[in-house]
Each structure stands twice: as C-alpha cells, then as structure tokens.
Design a protein around this motif. Structure first.
Motif, PDB file in Angstrom:
ATOM      1  N   MET A   1      49.414   2.309   7.478  1.00 29.68           N
ATOM      2  CA  MET A   1      50.238   3.204   6.716  1.00 29.68           C
ATOM      3  C   MET A   1      49.690   4.921   7.598  1.00 29.68           C
ATOM      4  O   MET A   1      48.123   4.796   8.266  1.00 29.68           O
ATOM      5  CB  MET A   1      49.026   2.770   5.997  1.00 29.68           C
ATOM      6  N   LYS A   2      50.642   5.745   6.726  1.00 30.30           N
ATOM      7  CA  LYS A   2      50.363   6.860   7.337  1.00 30.30           C
ATOM      8  C   LYS A   2      49.364   7.263   7.006  1.00 30.30           C
ATOM      9  O   LYS A   2      49.109   7.476   5.690  1.00 30.30           O
ATOM     10  CB  LYS A   2      52.154   7.280   7.406  1.00 30.30           C
ATOM     11  N   THR A   3      47.949   8.381   8.286  1.00 29.25           N
ATOM     12  CA  THR A   3      46.875   9.481   7.376  1.00 29.25           C
ATOM     13  C   THR A   3      47.632  10.181   6.361  1.00 29.25           C
ATOM     14  O   THR A   3      48.380  10.933   6.837  1.00 29.25           O
ATOM     15  CB  THR A   3      46.276   9.574   8.225  1.00 29.25           C
ATOM     16  N   PRO A   4      47.723  10.843   5.149  1.00 31.08           N
ATOM     17  CA  PRO A   4      47.861  11.498   4.720  1.00 31.08           C
ATOM     18  C   PRO A   4      47.624  13.152   5.526  1.00 31.08           C
ATOM     19  O   PRO A   4      46.569  13.498   6.360  1.00 31.08           O
ATOM     20  CB  PRO A   4      47.013  12.350   3.175  1.00 31.08           C
ATOM     21  N   ILE A   5      48.797  14.007   5.491  1.00 25.15           N
ATOM     22  CA  ILE A   5      48.389  14.968   6.311  1.00 25.15           C
ATOM     23  C   ILE A   5      47.045  16.238   5.687  1.00 25.15           C
ATOM     24  O   ILE A   5      46.969  16.646   6.936  1.00 25.15           O
ATOM     25  CB  ILE A   5      49.734  15.593   6.382  1.00 25.15           C
ATOM     26  N   LYS A   6      46.474  16.002   4.667  1.00 24.71           N
ATOM     27  CA  LYS A   6      45.482  16.558   4.145  1.00 24.71           C
ATOM     28  C   LYS A   6      45.021  15.979   5.153  1.00 24.71           C
ATOM     29  O   LYS A   6      43.403  17.752   5.380  1.00 24.71           O
ATOM     30  CB  LYS A   6      45.388  16.975   2.776  1.00 24.71           C
ATOM     31  N   TYR A   7      44.716  15.272   4.987  1.00 23.58           N
ATOM     32  CA  TYR A   7      43.171  14.467   5.764  1.00 23.58           C
ATOM     33  C   TYR A   7      43.127  14.918   7.651  1.00 23.58           C
ATOM     34  O   TYR A   7      41.869  15.246   8.410  1.00 23.58           O
ATOM     35  CB  TYR A   7      43.517  12.918   5.590  1.00 23.58           C
ATOM     36  N   GLU A   8      44.929  14.755   8.484  1.00 17.74           N
ATOM     37  CA  GLU A   8      44.423  15.416   9.684  1.00 17.74           C
ATOM     38  C   GLU A   8      44.661  16.448   9.604  1.00 17.74           C
ATOM     39  O   GLU A   8      43.774  16.838  10.711  1.00 17.74           O
ATOM     40  CB  GLU A   8      46.184  14.961   9.563  1.00 17.74           C
ATOM     41  N   ILE A   9      44.671  17.422   8.673  1.00 18.70           N
ATOM     42  CA  ILE A   9      44.260  18.759   8.740  1.00 18.70           C
ATOM     43  C   ILE A   9      42.742  18.919   8.533  1.00 18.70           C
ATOM     44  O   ILE A   9      42.043  19.323   9.612  1.00 18.70           O
ATOM     45  CB  ILE A   9      44.889  19.891   7.831  1.00 18.70           C
ATOM     46  N   MET A  10      42.424  18.287   8.085  1.00 15.72           N
ATOM     47  CA  MET A  10      40.443  18.249   7.824  1.00 15.72           C
ATOM     48  C   MET A  10      39.985  17.438   9.070  1.00 15.72           C
ATOM     49  O   MET A  10      39.169  18.090   9.555  1.00 15.72           O
ATOM     50  CB  MET A  10      40.086  17.763   6.663  1.00 15.72           C
ATOM     51  N   SER A  11      40.248  16.931   9.568  1.00 19.01           N
ATOM     52  CA  SER A  11      40.429  15.844  10.477  1.00 19.01           C
ATOM     53  C   SER A  11      40.268  17.201  12.390  1.00 19.01           C
ATOM     54  O   SER A  11      39.358  17.329  12.623  1.00 19.01           O
ATOM     55  CB  SER A  11      40.756  14.762  11.207  1.00 19.01           C
ATOM     56  N   ALA A  12      41.228  17.980  12.396  1.00 17.69           N
ATOM     57  CA  ALA A  12      41.428  18.734  13.675  1.00 17.69           C
ATOM     58  C   ALA A  12      40.078  19.986  13.289  1.00 17.69           C
ATOM     59  O   ALA A  12      39.719  20.407  14.109  1.00 17.69           O
ATOM     60  CB  ALA A  12      42.954  19.064  13.446  1.00 17.69           C
ATOM     61  N   MET A  13      40.370  20.525  12.006  1.00 21.40           N
ATOM     62  CA  MET A  13      39.081  21.358  11.357  1.00 21.40           C
ATOM     63  C   MET A  13      38.053  21.290  12.537  1.00 21.40           C
ATOM     64  O   MET A  13      37.220  21.518  12.877  1.00 21.40           O
ATOM     65  CB  MET A  13      39.196  21.807  10.260  1.00 21.40           C
ATOM     66  N   LEU A  14      37.032  19.636  12.102  1.00 20.06           N
ATOM     67  CA  LEU A  14      36.127  19.504  11.806  1.00 20.06           C
ATOM     68  C   LEU A  14      35.778  19.384  13.405  1.00 20.06           C
ATOM     69  O   LEU A  14      34.807  19.766  14.074  1.00 20.06           O
ATOM     70  CB  LEU A  14      36.333  18.275  11.227  1.00 20.06           C
ATOM     71  N   LYS A  15      37.100  18.481  14.187  1.00 21.96           N
ATOM     72  CA  LYS A  15      36.968  18.195  15.109  1.00 21.96           C
ATOM     73  C   LYS A  15      36.633  19.574  16.343  1.00 21.96           C
ATOM     74  O   LYS A  15      36.351  19.992  17.361  1.00 21.96           O
ATOM     75  CB  LYS A  15      38.491  17.328  16.638  1.00 21.96           C
ATOM     76  N   TYR A  16      37.158  20.538  15.491  1.00 28.19           N
ATOM     77  CA  TYR A  16      37.345  22.236  16.432  1.00 28.19           C
ATOM     78  C   TYR A  16      35.880  22.959  16.306  1.00 28.19           C
ATOM     79  O   TYR A  16      35.231  23.114  17.342  1.00 28.19           O
ATOM     80  CB  TYR A  16      38.103  22.993  16.061  1.00 28.19           C
ATOM     81  N   VAL A  17      35.732  22.731  15.033  1.00 30.49           N
ATOM     82  CA  VAL A  17      34.321  23.211  14.926  1.00 30.49           C
ATOM     83  C   VAL A  17      33.381  22.578  15.887  1.00 30.49           C
ATOM     84  O   VAL A  17      32.628  22.995  16.198  1.00 30.49           O
ATOM     85  CB  VAL A  17      33.804  22.945  12.498  1.00 30.49           C
ATOM     86  N   THR A  18      33.191  21.530  15.384  1.00 33.85           N
ATOM     87  CA  THR A  18      32.300  20.134  16.658  1.00 33.85           C
ATOM     88  C   THR A  18      32.699  20.916  17.692  1.00 33.85           C
ATOM     89  O   THR A  18      31.193  20.803  18.526  1.00 33.85           O
ATOM     90  CB  THR A  18      33.055  18.694  16.317  1.00 33.85           C
ATOM     91  N   ASN A  19      33.128  21.008  18.406  1.00 33.92           N
ATOM     92  CA  ASN A  19      33.230  21.689  20.274  1.00 33.92           C
ATOM     93  C   ASN A  19      32.939  22.672  19.624  1.00 33.92           C
ATOM     94  O   ASN A  19      33.286  23.154  21.160  1.00 33.92           O
ATOM     95  CB  ASN A  19      34.615  20.256  20.777  1.00 33.92           C
ATOM     96  N   ALA A  20      33.384  23.483  19.757  1.00 33.16           N
ATOM     97  CA  ALA A  20      34.205  25.071  19.947  1.00 33.16           C
ATOM     98  C   ALA A  20      32.629  26.273  20.674  1.00 33.16           C
ATOM     99  O   ALA A  20      31.805  25.377  19.977  1.00 33.16           O
ATOM    100  CB  ALA A  20      34.242  25.083  18.276  1.00 33.16           C
ATOM    101  N   SER A  21      32.876  26.585  21.825  1.00 35.14           N
ATOM    102  CA  SER A  21      31.885  27.438  21.607  1.00 35.14           C
ATOM    103  C   SER A  21      31.685  28.626  21.250  1.00 35.14           C
ATOM    104  O   SER A  21      32.300  29.207  20.811  1.00 35.14           O
ATOM    105  CB  SER A  21      32.366  28.043  22.948  1.00 35.14           C
TER     106      SER A  21
END
Length: 101
Positions: A1-21
């Motif tokens: 089943m494909k992940t809804p785009i909203k959750y992909e956006i949230m995942s990308a943002m969360l990953k960025y914030v976790t690893n940002a300088s």
C-alpha cells in the motif's frame, strides 16, 4: 500500500529537522525546500497548495529568490509541529552549539 503524500512530507521534514545543522547560537536557519524535500520537491509543493500543513514562502536576496520554510512555526499542524520541536530539541548540532558558549 502506498504511503499518503502528507505523511511522506511529514517524514521528510522530520528527518531534515533531526539532522539539520544549527548556527552558532543553536538556531535553525530558513530551510530551502529542495534541501528538505529533495527530488520530490515539486510534487510536495503542489500538495502543500491543497493542504497547507507547512507554510512555504518565497525569499529573495542579491542572487535571486528561493522558496523556503521559515522555521518550525511555519508548520501549521499542531501535533506535527510538536514532533519537529522535540526532534530539534534533541538535535546533536543544536545541543553542541548551545553548550559552546
């Protein structure tokens, strides 16, 4: 089943914030949408026009303009903003820079 785009956006943002300088004061700079969303930026920006869970603004300077996310306050979904704030509070770069001075 494909992940809804909203959750992909949230995942990308969360990953960025976790690893940002963080800057020298432990602050998160304006986030370039291409750095946050990568190859799917155009698709994600189209979705955010329909469901603006994150506010994307246009910024300009000497060499042109770019689209960015001004900070965690630009996240319009309260639960998601709290998740990102917690991730940022635990970000290694932020903690190291806050403890330097």
């Amino acid at each position: 089943m494909k992940t809804p785009i909203k959750y992909e956006i949230m995942s990308a943002m969360l990953k960025y914030v976790t690893n940002a300088s963080a800057d020298q004061y432990g602050q998160l700079k304006t986030m370039d949408v291409y750095a946050v969303f990568g190859d799917r930026t155009k698709e994600f920006l189209e979705y955010l026009k329909e469901d603006p869970i994150i506010k994307v603004s246009t910024y300009g300077w000497t060499y042109g303009t770019y689209q960015g996310i001004g900070g965690l306050s630009d996240i319009k979904d309260d639960n998601f903003r709290m998740m990102c704030q917690e991730a940022w509070a635990n970000n290694k770069s932020r903690i190291e820079n806050l403890n330097r001075w």
